[in-house]
Design a protein around this motif. Structure first.
Motif, PDB file in Angstrom:
ATOM      1  N   THR A 212      21.025  93.910 -57.967  1.00 15.88           N
ATOM      2  CA  THR A 212      19.604  93.222 -58.665  1.00 15.88           C
ATOM      3  C   THR A 212      18.826  94.214 -59.316  1.00 15.88           C
ATOM      4  O   THR A 212      18.355  93.880 -60.255  1.00 15.88           O
ATOM      5  CB  THR A 212      19.017  92.138 -57.448  1.00 15.88           C
ATOM      6  OG1 THR A 212      19.746  91.308 -56.916  1.00 15.88           O
ATOM      7  CG2 THR A 212      17.598  91.848 -58.270  1.00 15.88           C
ATOM      8  N   LEU A 213      18.677  95.307 -58.528  1.00 11.78           N
ATOM      9  CA  LEU A 213      17.956  96.308 -58.983  1.00 11.78           C
ATOM     10  C   LEU A 213      18.297  97.010 -60.324  1.00 11.78           C
ATOM     11  O   LEU A 213      17.525  97.156 -61.254  1.00 11.78           O
ATOM     12  CB  LEU A 213      17.919  97.506 -57.815  1.00 11.78           C
ATOM     13  CG  LEU A 213      16.830  98.790 -58.403  1.00 11.78           C
ATOM     14  CD1 LEU A 213      15.538  98.469 -58.387  1.00 11.78           C
ATOM     15  CD2 LEU A 213      17.332  99.890 -57.241  1.00 11.78           C
ATOM     16  N   ALA A 214      19.687  97.313 -60.242  1.00  9.03           N
ATOM     17  CA  ALA A 214      20.246  97.903 -61.475  1.00  9.03           C
ATOM     18  C   ALA A 214      20.577  96.899 -62.695  1.00  9.03           C
ATOM     19  O   ALA A 214      20.042  97.204 -63.631  1.00  9.03           O
ATOM     20  CB  ALA A 214      21.800  98.131 -61.295  1.00  9.03           C
ATOM     21  N   ASN A 215      20.363  95.339 -62.604  1.00  7.44           N
ATOM     22  CA  ASN A 215      20.167  94.580 -63.636  1.00  7.44           C
ATOM     23  C   ASN A 215      19.044  94.345 -64.087  1.00  7.44           C
ATOM     24  O   ASN A 215      18.880  94.191 -65.331  1.00  7.44           O
ATOM     25  CB  ASN A 215      20.746  93.288 -63.182  1.00  7.44           C
ATOM     26  CG  ASN A 215      22.399  93.170 -62.830  1.00  7.44           C
ATOM     27  OD1 ASN A 215      23.163  94.036 -63.721  1.00  7.44           O
ATOM     28  ND2 ASN A 215      22.950  92.405 -62.025  1.00  7.44           N
ATOM     29  N   TYR A 216      17.958  94.594 -63.238  1.00  9.34           N
ATOM     30  CA  TYR A 216      16.491  94.065 -63.769  1.00  9.34           C
ATOM     31  C   TYR A 216      15.597  95.159 -63.823  1.00  9.34           C
ATOM     32  O   TYR A 216      14.496  95.144 -64.616  1.00  9.34           O
ATOM     33  CB  TYR A 216      15.936  92.986 -62.887  1.00  9.34           C
ATOM     34  CG  TYR A 216      16.738  91.640 -63.017  1.00  9.34           C
ATOM     35  CD1 TYR A 216      16.365  90.833 -63.768  1.00  9.34           C
ATOM     36  CD2 TYR A 216      17.539  91.279 -62.080  1.00  9.34           C
ATOM     37  CE1 TYR A 216      17.218  89.846 -64.047  1.00  9.34           C
ATOM     38  CE2 TYR A 216      18.335  90.160 -62.144  1.00  9.34           C
ATOM     39  CZ  TYR A 216      18.000  89.327 -63.056  1.00  9.34           C
ATOM     40  OH  TYR A 216      18.661  88.021 -63.202  1.00  9.34           O
ATOM     41  N   MET A 217      15.776  96.471 -63.477  1.00 17.76           N
ATOM     42  CA  MET A 217      14.862  97.488 -63.346  1.00 17.76           C
ATOM     43  C   MET A 217      15.287  98.750 -64.147  1.00 17.76           C
ATOM     44  O   MET A 217      16.538  98.975 -64.226  1.00 17.76           O
ATOM     45  CB  MET A 217      14.309  97.736 -61.716  1.00 17.76           C
ATOM     46  CG  MET A 217      13.669  96.863 -61.209  1.00 17.76           C
ATOM     47  SD  MET A 217      11.915  96.763 -61.909  1.00 17.76           S
ATOM     48  CE  MET A 217      12.090  94.706 -62.625  1.00 17.76           C
ATOM     49  N   LYS A 218      14.719  99.376 -64.934  1.00 17.17           N
ATOM     50  CA  LYS A 218      15.162 100.502 -65.635  1.00 17.17           C
ATOM     51  C   LYS A 218      13.911 101.605 -65.681  1.00 17.17           C
ATOM     52  O   LYS A 218      13.100 101.548 -64.839  1.00 17.17           O
ATOM     53  CB  LYS A 218      15.312 100.268 -67.031  1.00 17.17           C
ATOM     54  CG  LYS A 218      13.880  99.624 -67.959  1.00 17.17           C
ATOM     55  CD  LYS A 218      14.375  99.212 -69.248  1.00 17.17           C
ATOM     56  CE  LYS A 218      13.312  98.723 -70.177  1.00 17.17           C
ATOM     57  NZ  LYS A 218      12.224  98.107 -69.379  1.00 17.17           N
ATOM     58  N   LYS A 219      14.357 102.903 -66.101  1.00 16.89           N
ATOM     59  CA  LYS A 219      13.693 103.926 -66.126  1.00 16.89           C
ATOM     60  C   LYS A 219      11.973 103.509 -66.545  1.00 16.89           C
ATOM     61  O   LYS A 219      11.840 102.773 -67.471  1.00 16.89           O
ATOM     62  CB  LYS A 219      13.905 104.920 -67.002  1.00 16.89           C
ATOM     63  CG  LYS A 219      13.111 106.298 -67.266  1.00 16.89           C
ATOM     64  CD  LYS A 219      13.655 107.242 -68.323  1.00 16.89           C
ATOM     65  CE  LYS A 219      12.514 108.398 -68.366  1.00 16.89           C
ATOM     66  NZ  LYS A 219      13.176 109.424 -69.275  1.00 16.89           N
ATOM     67  N   GLY A 220      11.107 103.791 -65.577  1.00 11.05           N
ATOM     68  CA  GLY A 220       9.781 103.642 -65.897  1.00 11.05           C
ATOM     69  C   GLY A 220       9.096 102.457 -65.191  1.00 11.05           C
ATOM     70  O   GLY A 220       8.071 102.047 -65.073  1.00 11.05           O
ATOM     71  N   SER A 221       9.883 101.700 -64.599  1.00 15.44           N
ATOM     72  CA  SER A 221       9.591 100.458 -63.902  1.00 15.44           C
ATOM     73  C   SER A 221       9.020 100.646 -62.502  1.00 15.44           C
ATOM     74  O   SER A 221       9.513 101.394 -61.974  1.00 15.44           O
ATOM     75  CB  SER A 221      10.675  99.530 -63.523  1.00 15.44           C
ATOM     76  OG  SER A 221      11.371  99.261 -64.834  1.00 15.44           O
TER      77      SER A 221
END
Length: 164
Positions: free
Chosen positions: A60-69
């Protein structure tokens, strides 16, 4: 004994999602957390904290969050060691996250223009105002329906009626 960590910060890069040979998802990520004080030059410094999360929350983290989140991490500190390629022991201290909270809506970290504060999306603010109005209306109804509300007459209570 207690080993608990709570962090709020921004991802320094996209989470690194991998799978073990048994098919278990694991994501490594680094959170930049501002220090609560400024240095001698008046600049705020940050700590860069390595974290790991397992299984479904990792995906879930990898799918929805990216650098700067902006995220919140709840977990524990763990130290592990292994023998490096040069034969020396390598020690790694990291936060093993039990849960990660997404603290801003998708895409709202874009165009921040270097701001350090978090501002929710307009839709979030509108929903929050609607919820406050609903709660206020419910509280007014509860107050009006209270059978114990003061109607202006004295209350007749003897000392025997009190529980203390």
């Amino acid at each position: 004994m207690l080993n608990r960590v709570v962090l709020v910060g921004r991802l320094t890069k996209d989470p690194d999602l991998r799978y073990t040979p048994n098919g278990v998802a694991v994501a490594n990520f680094t959170v930049a957390v501002n220090r609560p004080f400024s240095n001698q030059q008046g600049n705020r410094e940050a700590d860069f904290i390595n974290c790991v999360i397992w299984r479904r929350p990792a995906e879930t983290l990898a799918n929805y969050m990216k650098k700067g989140s902006l995220i919140g991490v709840d977990g524990r500190i763990q130290t592990r060691s292994f023998e490096g390629q040069d034969g020396k022991m390598v020690y790694i201290t990291e936060v093993v996250a039990d849960s990660v909270q997404f603290l801003e809506s998708k895409g709202s970290s874009q165009g921040r223009g270097g701001q350090d504060s978090y501002s929710p999306s307009p839709g979030f603010q509108q929903n929050q105002n609607q919820n406050q109005n609903q709660n206020r209306n419910q509280n007014q109804n509860q107050f009006n329906d209270n059978p114990f509300s003061d109607n202006g007459e004295p209350i007749d209570i003897s000392d025997d009626d009190l529980p203390f």
